[in-house]
Design a protein around this motif. Sequence first.
Motif, PDB file in Angstrom:
ATOM      1  N   TYR A   1       1.034  -1.194  -0.034  1.00 53.18           N
ATOM      2  CA  TYR A   1       0.172   0.067   0.104  1.00 53.18           C
ATOM      3  C   TYR A   1       1.005   1.343  -0.025  1.00 53.18           C
ATOM      4  O   TYR A   1       1.704   1.536   1.082  1.00 53.18           O
ATOM      5  CB  TYR A   1      -1.018  -0.071   1.265  1.00 53.18           C
TER       6      TYR A   1
ATOM      7  N   ARG B   1     -16.519   0.131   5.270  1.00 51.87           N
ATOM      8  CA  ARG B   1     -15.680  -0.096   4.394  1.00 51.87           C
ATOM      9  C   ARG B   1     -14.966  -1.472   4.591  1.00 51.87           C
ATOM     10  O   ARG B   1     -14.924  -2.019   5.611  1.00 51.87           O
ATOM     11  CB  ARG B   1     -14.662   1.113   4.541  1.00 51.87           C
TER      12      ARG B   1
ATOM     13  N   PHE C   1      -8.833  -3.777   0.777  1.00 54.95           N
ATOM     14  CA  PHE C   1      -8.375  -4.082  -0.471  1.00 54.95           C
ATOM     15  C   PHE C   1      -8.190  -5.576  -0.679  1.00 54.95           C
ATOM     16  O   PHE C   1      -7.681  -6.367   0.411  1.00 54.95           O
ATOM     17  CB  PHE C   1      -7.029  -3.290  -0.936  1.00 54.95           C
TER      18      PHE C   1
ATOM     19  N   LEU D   1     -12.697  -3.008  -3.205  1.00 57.75           N
ATOM     20  CA  LEU D   1     -12.940  -1.682  -3.255  1.00 57.75           C
ATOM     21  C   LEU D   1     -14.292  -1.147  -3.893  1.00 57.75           C
ATOM     22  O   LEU D   1     -14.709  -0.109  -3.612  1.00 57.75           O
ATOM     23  CB  LEU D   1     -11.707  -0.993  -3.902  1.00 57.75           C
TER      24      LEU D   1
ATOM     25  N   SER E   1      -4.869  -1.326  -7.804  1.00 58.07           N
ATOM     26  CA  SER E   1      -5.681  -0.241  -7.798  1.00 58.07           C
ATOM     27  C   SER E   1      -5.014   0.922  -7.536  1.00 58.07           C
ATOM     28  O   SER E   1      -3.891   1.065  -6.684  1.00 58.07           O
ATOM     29  CB  SER E   1      -6.694  -0.345  -6.525  1.00 58.07           C
TER      30      SER E   1
ATOM     31  N   SER F   1     -19.808   8.475   0.978  1.00 64.46           N
ATOM     32  CA  SER F   1     -19.191   7.857  -0.116  1.00 64.46           C
ATOM     33  C   SER F   1     -20.200   8.006  -1.178  1.00 64.46           C
ATOM     34  O   SER F   1     -21.413   7.998  -1.373  1.00 64.46           O
ATOM     35  CB  SER F   1     -18.967   6.533   0.254  1.00 64.46           C
TER      36      SER F   1
ATOM     37  N   LEU G   1     -17.051   4.392  -4.142  1.00 64.95           N
ATOM     38  CA  LEU G   1     -15.801   4.318  -4.483  1.00 64.95           C
ATOM     39  C   LEU G   1     -14.871   5.352  -3.582  1.00 64.95           C
ATOM     40  O   LEU G   1     -14.069   4.924  -2.870  1.00 64.95           O
ATOM     41  CB  LEU G   1     -15.570   4.438  -6.011  1.00 64.95           C
ATOM     42  N   SER G   2     -15.067   6.612  -3.887  1.00 74.68           N
ATOM     43  CA  SER G   2     -14.372   7.716  -3.260  1.00 74.68           C
ATOM     44  C   SER G   2     -15.114   7.826  -1.799  1.00 74.68           C
ATOM     45  O   SER G   2     -16.282   7.783  -1.560  1.00 74.68           O
ATOM     46  CB  SER G   2     -14.480   8.832  -3.987  1.00 74.68           C
TER      47      SER G   2
END
Length: 323
Positions: A58, A117, A120, A123, A179, A261, A264-265
């Motif tokens: 990451y 949430r 990964f 996502l 990603s 959200s 995605l963001s």
Amino acid sequence: MQAVSISRKGWQRQNWLAAGFAGLLLLSGAARADAALDWLNRAASAAKQLNYSGVYVYHHGEHVEVLRVLHRTDARGEQEKVEVMDGTPRQFLRINNDVYCHLPDGKHVRLERNAPRRFFPALLPAQPAQLLEHYDVKLGGGERVAGRACQVVILEPRDGYRYAFNLWLDKRTGLPLKSRIVNENGGVVSMFVFSEVQIGKAPDAELFRNDMTGKSVLKASVDRPVDATWDVKPPPGFERVQIAVRALPGKKEPVTHLVYSDGLSVLSMFVEPADPKVQRLHGLSAEGAIGIYAREVGGYSVTTLGEVPNMALIETGNSVNKQ
């Protein structure tokens, strides 16, 4: 007259050909968009339904973390274990929608119920089609990640409230293997990438045993109602997916935490009583890849943060009013 007639027929034929070609282009574009959405649907399902394990890196700002992920689905549902391999030891265990964070002191476990949430490579939202209202989705080329052939899918924002996302999806299974969030200047905001991955083999069930021996549970949210009603106008497409009152390290009083959200963001907001004795952030700043915008409203400190453009942080933060 004969020459004029032939000219008109030729002109009509050219227009029909042009119209037909334009129609083919439109159909071709629609087909490509449908194909890209099909890949996103595969990816969303694969991340939640497949058995897999691996190590990924990451990158966020100047920071780099190495993590190991184990993912298993069986009759009990979905189980996921994420271990941070460097720095301060941290371990996260997801059992369906509940996440247990085993803290470094070895004595406490922080529990988050119905965590919105996921880690990964999960996502994407369950229904990726909802992203099409705010992102243009298209297919990129083919590349290799962790020794596996991948299809690149690109999500370009339709406005200035979110960044672009590039996804590398395993061609055999659809599982996201890489990603990347990209800002408006083409710079990489953050990135996840598998260095090694095994797909299809279920990790041993014993690896997901939640050992609570000698440990006490700390709830991630406080069992008390939000002490104030806040009127917040997030960017278009962003919806509130969580609200909680949390006790955070170094804070005398619990803070209100709101999460928004678009599927995605993500952006978060923390609201707490302003303490004049404590020096606080004001205005725009950053912590690595995370943008931060802070201001005071009616005796409260409001901090908005996330991997989103500054415009999203500022407008959301400035919209806050206490009802």
